[in-house]
Design an enzyme around this catalytic site. Structure first.
Site, PDB file in Angstrom:
ATOM      1  N   GLU A  17       0.838  -1.212   0.000  1.00  0.00           N
ATOM      2  CA  GLU A  17       0.000   0.000   0.000  1.00  0.00           C
ATOM      3  C   GLU A  17       0.866   1.253   0.000  1.00  0.00           C
ATOM      4  O   GLU A  17       1.887   1.305   0.677  1.00  0.00           O
ATOM      5  CB  GLU A  17      -0.880   0.003   1.251  1.00  0.00           C
ATOM      6  N   ALA A  51      -7.137  11.031   4.263  1.00  0.00           N
ATOM      7  CA  ALA A  51      -6.934  10.470   5.604  1.00  0.00           C
ATOM      8  C   ALA A  51      -7.574  11.432   6.571  1.00  0.00           C
ATOM      9  O   ALA A  51      -7.732  12.619   6.264  1.00  0.00           O
ATOM     10  CB  ALA A  51      -5.449  10.322   5.924  1.00  0.00           C
ATOM     11  N   HIS A  77      -8.429   3.340  -3.439  1.00  0.00           N
ATOM     12  CA  HIS A  77      -9.327   3.503  -2.290  1.00  0.00           C
ATOM     13  C   HIS A  77     -10.287   4.661  -2.578  1.00  0.00           C
ATOM     14  O   HIS A  77      -9.947   5.604  -3.288  1.00  0.00           O
ATOM     15  CB  HIS A  77      -8.532   3.839  -1.026  1.00  0.00           C
ATOM     16  N   ALA A 123     -20.041   2.585   4.917  1.00  0.00           N
ATOM     17  CA  ALA A 123     -19.423   2.030   3.710  1.00  0.00           C
ATOM     18  C   ALA A 123     -20.384   1.109   2.958  1.00  0.00           C
ATOM     19  O   ALA A 123     -20.334   1.026   1.728  1.00  0.00           O
ATOM     20  CB  ALA A 123     -18.158   1.273   4.097  1.00  0.00           C
ATOM     21  N   HIS A 148     -13.822  -2.200  15.200  1.00  0.00           N
ATOM     22  CA  HIS A 148     -13.621  -0.796  14.817  1.00  0.00           C
ATOM     23  C   HIS A 148     -13.739   0.073  16.073  1.00  0.00           C
ATOM     24  O   HIS A 148     -14.559  -0.217  16.945  1.00  0.00           O
ATOM     25  CB  HIS A 148     -14.679  -0.395  13.771  1.00  0.00           C
ATOM     26  N   GLN A 175      -7.440  -4.202   9.115  1.00  0.00           N
ATOM     27  CA  GLN A 175      -6.594  -3.211   9.758  1.00  0.00           C
ATOM     28  C   GLN A 175      -5.358  -3.950  10.292  1.00  0.00           C
ATOM     29  O   GLN A 175      -5.404  -5.165  10.507  1.00  0.00           O
ATOM     30  CB  GLN A 175      -7.353  -2.576  10.919  1.00  0.00           C
TER      31      GLN A 175
HETATM   32  P1  FAD Z   1     -17.927   1.294   8.026  1.00  0.00           P
HETATM   33  O1  FAD Z   1     -17.859  -0.097   7.549  1.00  0.00           O
HETATM   34  O2  FAD Z   1     -19.067   2.134   7.535  1.00  0.00           O
HETATM   35  O3  FAD Z   1     -17.953   1.248   9.636  1.00  0.00           O
HETATM   36  C1  FAD Z   1     -17.761   2.437  10.402  1.00  0.00           C
HETATM   37  C2  FAD Z   1     -18.383   2.225  11.780  1.00  0.00           C
HETATM   38  O4  FAD Z   1     -19.808   2.211  11.657  1.00  0.00           O
HETATM   39  C3  FAD Z   1     -18.007   0.897  12.430  1.00  0.00           C
HETATM   40  O5  FAD Z   1     -17.902   1.097  13.814  1.00  0.00           O
HETATM   41  C4  FAD Z   1     -19.188  -0.013  12.109  1.00  0.00           C
HETATM   42  O6  FAD Z   1     -19.335  -1.066  13.042  1.00  0.00           O
HETATM   43  C5  FAD Z   1     -20.333   0.991  12.151  1.00  0.00           C
HETATM   44  N1  FAD Z   1     -21.468   0.645  11.276  1.00  0.00           N
HETATM   45  C6  FAD Z   1     -21.410   0.154  10.015  1.00  0.00           C
HETATM   46  N2  FAD Z   1     -22.665  -0.007   9.538  1.00  0.00           N
HETATM   47  C7  FAD Z   1     -23.525   0.403  10.487  1.00  0.00           C
HETATM   48  C8  FAD Z   1     -24.945   0.502  10.600  1.00  0.00           C
HETATM   49  N3  FAD Z   1     -25.737   0.095   9.597  1.00  0.00           N
HETATM   50  N4  FAD Z   1     -25.496   0.964  11.742  1.00  0.00           N
HETATM   51  C9  FAD Z   1     -24.706   1.366  12.799  1.00  0.00           C
HETATM   52  N5  FAD Z   1     -23.347   1.308  12.756  1.00  0.00           N
HETATM   53  C10 FAD Z   1     -22.761   0.833  11.613  1.00  0.00           C
HETATM   54  N6  FAD Z   1      -9.347   5.891   5.593  1.00  0.00           N
HETATM   55  C11 FAD Z   1      -9.167   6.868   4.665  1.00  0.00           C
HETATM   56  O7  FAD Z   1      -9.520   8.028   4.905  1.00  0.00           O
HETATM   57  N7  FAD Z   1      -8.581   6.584   3.448  1.00  0.00           N
HETATM   58  C12 FAD Z   1      -8.174   5.342   3.117  1.00  0.00           C
HETATM   59  O8  FAD Z   1      -7.654   5.123   2.016  1.00  0.00           O
HETATM   60  C13 FAD Z   1      -8.343   4.283   4.068  1.00  0.00           C
HETATM   61  N8  FAD Z   1      -7.956   3.014   3.783  1.00  0.00           N
HETATM   62  C14 FAD Z   1      -8.183   2.008   4.702  1.00  0.00           C
HETATM   63  C15 FAD Z   1      -7.817   0.699   4.380  1.00  0.00           C
HETATM   64  C16 FAD Z   1      -8.018  -0.329   5.283  1.00  0.00           C
HETATM   65  C17 FAD Z   1      -7.632  -1.740   4.919  1.00  0.00           C
HETATM   66  C18 FAD Z   1      -8.594  -0.063   6.555  1.00  0.00           C
HETATM   67  C19 FAD Z   1      -8.798  -1.166   7.558  1.00  0.00           C
HETATM   68  C20 FAD Z   1      -8.984   1.244   6.883  1.00  0.00           C
HETATM   69  C21 FAD Z   1      -8.781   2.286   5.959  1.00  0.00           C
HETATM   70  N9  FAD Z   1      -9.151   3.598   6.247  1.00  0.00           N
HETATM   71  C22 FAD Z   1      -8.959   4.609   5.320  1.00  0.00           C
HETATM   72  C23 FAD Z   1      -9.736   3.954   7.558  1.00  0.00           C
HETATM   73  C24 FAD Z   1     -11.279   3.923   7.531  1.00  0.00           C
HETATM   74  O9  FAD Z   1     -11.776   4.913   6.683  1.00  0.00           O
HETATM   75  C25 FAD Z   1     -11.767   4.155   8.962  1.00  0.00           C
HETATM   76  O10 FAD Z   1     -11.422   3.071   9.779  1.00  0.00           O
HETATM   77  C26 FAD Z   1     -13.230   4.528   9.106  1.00  0.00           C
HETATM   78  O11 FAD Z   1     -13.425   5.032  10.434  1.00  0.00           O
HETATM   79  C27 FAD Z   1     -14.214   3.384   8.886  1.00  0.00           C
HETATM   80  O12 FAD Z   1     -14.340   3.062   7.566  1.00  0.00           O
HETATM   81  P2  FAD Z   1     -15.157   1.737   7.118  1.00  0.00           P
HETATM   82  O13 FAD Z   1     -15.213   1.742   5.641  1.00  0.00           O
HETATM   83  O14 FAD Z   1     -14.635   0.551   7.807  1.00  0.00           O
HETATM   84  O15 FAD Z   1     -16.605   2.132   7.738  1.00  0.00           O
END
Ligand code: FAD
Length: 286
Positions: A17, A51, A77, A123, A148, A175
């Site tokens: 990455e 970020a 991403h 997401a 998370h 992560q």
């Molecule tokens: P989600 O899957 O939406 O989850 C976020 C939170 O909401 C979690 O606590 C989840 O349990 C909760 N949740 C999900 N759905 C619901 C629902 N229906 N109701 C209630 N709660 C819910 N960040 C960047 O800015 N740029 C990047 O390029 C980037 N790359 C990453 C790559 C990897 C491999 C990882 C692991 C993380 C990366 N991140 C990046 C960080 C990421 O954006 C953060 O961790 C962010 O806070 C959560 O993103 P997510 O897509 O996992 O969110």
């Protein structure tokens, strides 16, 4: 090439990455580092998007250059919480126009000032929309073996991961974690919940002490005693810390592959020498 097809071969894969520059003035140096890493011929390379809740105007360009210059499949991403639907779709069009076939669909962090756009909350919404509007894209998502940070517990978080998979993601990347047993336990739990997509293990070679402070303050990642001993002993000796950090990551990777976790994604932090040493350490294993 689609990452789901690369992972489906059932062979160990090693991917790296990189992150894009914030300022245009750093573009050339970041691109140089990204292409040096791409020359190591990894299975694929990912390019992060912003970020701390931001966006990025250079992600697609760097991903595209990795693909066109080095023929390494790129994973672009894309985060949604700080973007309007219009912005997200303009990036998706850019991704496809550059022949990129893989997107890691993320919510993104909530910015410190709490200001987000209203079009997306999670997401899973982005994943569903990409699946419907760009069915030819291979979609990845993030997952959290330690849960998370915002989630009340791991079980709830796994439930939300399942929503992402049902929305249409093809694979997930974890992560970082420093204790493989955490991943093995997580894999057991998600498989039990019927989540069967490939899981790519995210490995962070910690090569300096400031990285560790950042990791602990941001994500609360568990640091095993064995890892803490390395930091205590070598933290103030940059060259030794780097060597030990690479060795620790290599050991983690060897143990994962020995236990049939085939997808290995290294957070190489734009450091070609670190990526090269890890690849070299695995030369007979991959
Ligand atoms: P989600 O899957 O939406 O989850 C976020 C939170 O909401 C979690 O606590 C989840 O349990 C909760 N949740 C999900 N759905 C619901 C629902 N229906 N109701 C209630 N709660 C819910 N960040 C960047 O800015 N740029 C990047 O390029 C980037 N790359 C990453 C790559 C990897 C491999 C990882 C692991 C993380 C990366 N991140 C990046 C960080 C990421 O954006 C953060 O961790 C962010 O806070 C959560 O993103 P997510 O897509 O996992 O969110």
């Amino acid at each position: 090439m689609k990452i789901k097809d690369i992972l489906a071969k059932g062979q160990p894969t090693l991917s790296f990455e990189v992150f894009p520059p914030k300022e245009e003035s750093n573009f050339a140096s970041v691109e140089k580092a990204a292409l040096e890493i791409a020359k190591l011929n990894p299975s694929f390379m990912s390019v992060t998007y912003g970020a701390g809740g931001g966006t990025s105007q250079y992600t697609v360009q760097i991903a595209s250059d990795i693909q066109s210059t080095c023929q390494v499949p790129a994973l672009s991403h894309l985060t949604c919480v700080s973007s309007t639907r219009e912005k997200v779709h303009s990036v998706l069009r850019e991704i496809q126009a550059h022949g990129i076939e893989n997107v890691l669909a993320l919510r993104g962090d909530i910015p410190k000032d709490g200001k987000v756009e209203k079009d997306y909350q999670y997401a899973s919404q982005l994943i569903r929309e990409i699946r419907e509007t760009c069915p030819e894209l291979c979609i990845g998502a993030a997952c959290y073996p330690e849960g998370h940070v915002e989630s009340v517990n791991k079980t709830v978080d796994i439930g939300h991961l399942k929503e992402k998979v049902e929305a249409g993601c093809d694979f997930v990347t974890t992560q970082m974690f420093f204790d493989n047993n955490i991943l093995y336990n997580y894999l057991y739990r998600i498989r039990e919940k019927g989540i069967t997509v490939p899981v790519v293990a995210g490995i962070m070679p910690v090569t300096n002490i400031s990285q560790i402070k950042r990791i602990c303050s941001m994500s609360g990642t568990y640091l095993p005693a064995r890892f803490k001993a390395i930091v205590d002993r070598f933290g103030d000796n940059p060259a030794a810390m780097k060597q030990a950090g690479i060795a620790y990551a290599t050991e983690q990777i060897i143990d994962l592959i020995a236990n049939h976790v085939n997808g290995i994604h290294v957070y190489s932090m734009n450091k070609p020498d670190v990526a090269a040493q890890i690849k070299n350490n695995l030369s007979e294993i991959l």
